[in-house]
Design an enzyme around this catalytic site. Structure first.
Site, PDB file in Angstrom:
ATOM      1  CD  GLN A 314      18.003  74.865  59.184  1.00  0.00           C
ATOM      2  OE1 GLN A 314      16.849  75.288  59.274  1.00  0.00           O
ATOM      3  NE2 GLN A 314      18.465  73.903  59.970  1.00  0.00           N
ATOM      4  CD  GLN A 336      20.043  78.384  60.878  1.00  0.00           C
ATOM      5  OE1 GLN A 336      19.215  79.102  61.419  1.00  0.00           O
ATOM      6  NE2 GLN A 336      20.176  77.106  61.191  1.00  0.00           N
ATOM      7  CG  ASP A 337      22.531  76.393  57.266  1.00  0.00           C
ATOM      8  OD1 ASP A 337      23.319  76.719  58.156  1.00  0.00           O
ATOM      9  OD2 ASP A 337      21.840  75.360  57.307  1.00  0.00           O
ATOM     10  CG  ASP A 358      26.013  76.495  61.884  1.00  0.00           C
ATOM     11  OD1 ASP A 358      26.874  76.915  62.679  1.00  0.00           O
ATOM     12  OD2 ASP A 358      25.104  75.712  62.226  1.00  0.00           O
ATOM     13  NE  ARG A 426      26.807  75.733  65.244  1.00  0.00           N
ATOM     14  CZ  ARG A 426      25.577  75.566  65.690  1.00  0.00           C
ATOM     15  NH1 ARG A 426      25.366  75.263  66.972  1.00  0.00           N
ATOM     16  NH2 ARG A 426      24.535  75.681  64.879  1.00  0.00           N
TER      17      ARG A 426
END
Length: 528
Positions: A314, A336-337, A358, A426
């Site tokens: 993250q 990520q993130d 994500d 998701r």
């Protein structure tokens, strides 16, 4: 625009949905019928009834209890000492919750009728309180503190907030005023200059940041510190102009600094960049290169980047907790993130978002319009998931709407898209709410469209929808067969527009931002 009472028809589908379901006229017979936690709500109501507290005061009593447990939690955290980054996050989020709850209490104590827009403001505050507790728990889980005393106390506070949320919602319905008619003109959808964004905004003061010393400050943080101590009207704005350069710093816009405009020279000229990551021991919340907490924030013409490598997990470029905030012609880059749409109401407009896992996530009610969303090459054996929305109660004002945008492969994915799967999203939480409407989807998007969270079956309570998308990846014949997934009709889709979903016509139009309030006519899809 939906009237206040027409919201009764939208139960649990979107952030504004449960307003009337919690109040009279919608058929609800119990104050707890639409609660996030009905059993705990009934126990709370039973105690109030034994104390002869009238039903009209239930919501105020719940907010008072929320304030009590917030202060108790803050005291416990301070007594425990700063025992790590996750506890530091919880202290910050608990302080923010106390501020927001005080504002809710003030509104509930008013004897005046409440307009629909005011009711949404209150519910946005209550939703942010719940979101903050959720973020605190996320951080504690990340550092292995789940199940400990801190975790249990915050978990208990979050439960009380959820009960209060439903009771406040019910009270707001009973305080409703007749809907006002909007008579102001609205902007066109074609303006393309940065100047158009800010020409109608009243500025009390303007300062300049330039690394070469030619401005008032050489760092963004110094300019924000100065702005934080400025004295001005609550209805005006403070502008910081950031000259072309790369500013390597982690920036936080504090909650007390409202009405800030951060104006760069263009997303390929002005950069704010950092490299904090979970792999280096930070919580996801703390990895943000740029974090904004002050409401009515506007950024334009800037790239926000987190340069941490993908193996560091993250790594947030922007964390946004600012209500009624706008990012216009900005770029967000990480793996990520990338973009943490944390809480409250946001608009991301004519912007570009790069990432892998994500990379648009959080608990906000956010609309992404006229944006380019660019999944990039992930680590081996990873999949790309564009969204991970975190709504965990049907009453919360929360969800993502991606409208009139383009889903395209990043440059490093174009020739290798067959090796890496890319999904639209998701379900992070049980009521995760995400829609894609009138978007172009390139053929690299997987035909299933959506993917489960690990090995978990997708909850039946999610709301994942698609409406009038086009392109090689937009076909819905092979989409997931989840109970919570749907091919939306026009009526459902209209509920996720800027005007309806985040009440944008109440607060965006006077900035001359080139947004679209509603859906695009079907005949014009693909032409804008």
């Amino acid at each position: 625009m939906l009237t206040f009472y027409s919201l009764f028809t939208l139960l649990h589908l979107l952030p504004t949905a449960a307003l009337a379901a919690a109040g009279g006229g919608g058929g609800a017979t119990s104050p707890c019928e639409t609660s996030c936690h009905p059993t705990h709500c009934m126990s709370f109501i039973s105690n109030l009834q034994s104390s002869s507290i009238p039903p009209d005061n239930y919501s105020l009593a719940a907010v008072d209890q929320s304030l009590t447990i917030t202060r108790s939690t803050a005291h416990f955290l301070n007594q425990a000492g700063r025992v790590g980054p996750a506890v530091e996050d919880c202290l910050e989020l608990t302080a923010a919750a106390a501020d927001d709850l005080e504002l809710v209490k003030e509104k509930l104590m008013s004897s005046k009728a409440i307009k629909a827009a005011e009711a949404d403001d209150v519910m946005t505050l209550m939703s942010a309180v719940v979101a903050g507790a959720g973020s605190c728990l996320d951080g504690l889980e990340e550092v292995g503190m789940a199940g400990g005393e801190v975790f249990r106390r915050v978990e208990a506070a979050k439960l009380v907030y959820g009960v209060a949320l439903g009771l406040v919602e019910r009270r707001l319905a009973s305080m409703a005023a007749a809907p006002a008619v909007i008579t102001n003109g609205r902007p066109t959808n074609k303006s393309s200059t940065i100047g158009s964004l800010i020409m109608n905004i009243p500025f009390d003061q303007t300062v300049t940041v330039a690394k070469d010393g030619s401005g008032n400050f050489t760092s963004v943080n110094d300019a924000i510190t100065f702005a934080s101590h400025s004295t001005r009207s609550s209805s005006t704005f403070f502008k910081i102009i950031v000259k072309p350069d790369i500013y390597v710093e982690n920036v936080v816009v504090p909650k007390r600094l409202t009405g800030l405009v951060l104006e760069g020279s263009g997303m390929r000229q002005t950069f704010i960049t950092g490299n904090r990551s979970a792999g280096d021991g930070y919580t996801t919340y703390q990895t943000a290169t740029f974090a904004v907490n002050g409401d009515r924030f506007i950024a334009t013409g800037i790239t926000f980047e987190n340069t941490a490598l993908p193996q560091n997990k993250q790594a947030v470029a922007v964390r946004n907790s600012a209500d009624r905030s706008i990012f216009y012609k900005c770029r967000f880059i990480s793996f990520q993130d990338t973009l943490y749409a944390h809480s409250k109401r946001h608009l991301y407009l004519h912007s570009t978002i790069h990432g892998t896992v994500d990379f648009i996530f959080g608990r906000a009610a956010a609309v992404f319009q006229f944006c380019e969303i660019l999944p990039r090459r992930p680590l081996p054996k990873q999949i790309n998931t564009i969204t991970a929305q975190g709504k965990d109660c049907p009453n919360i004002r929360s969800g993502f709407s991606i409208h009139l945008s383009s889903i395209l492969p990043g440059k490093d994915l174009i020739d290798k898209s067959d090796l890496f799967y890319t999904y639209l999203g998701r379900p992070w939480k049980n009521y995760s709410t995400t829609v894609f409407m009138q978007c172009y989807m390139d053929g690299f998007v997987r035909p299933e469209g959506w993917v489960e969270w690990g090995e978990e079956v997708a909850p039946r309570t999610i709301f994942y929808g698609e409406f009038e998308n086009y392109g090689g990846g937009a076909g819905t014949d092979r989409r997931v067969r989840w109970e919570g997934y749907r091919r939306m009709g026009k009526e459902d889709a209209e509920r996720f527009t800027v005007g309806e979903f985040i009440g944008g016509d109440e607060w965006i139009w006077n900035h001359s931002v080139p947004y679209r309030s509603g859906l695009l006519d079907s005949d014009n899809i693909g032409r804008e």
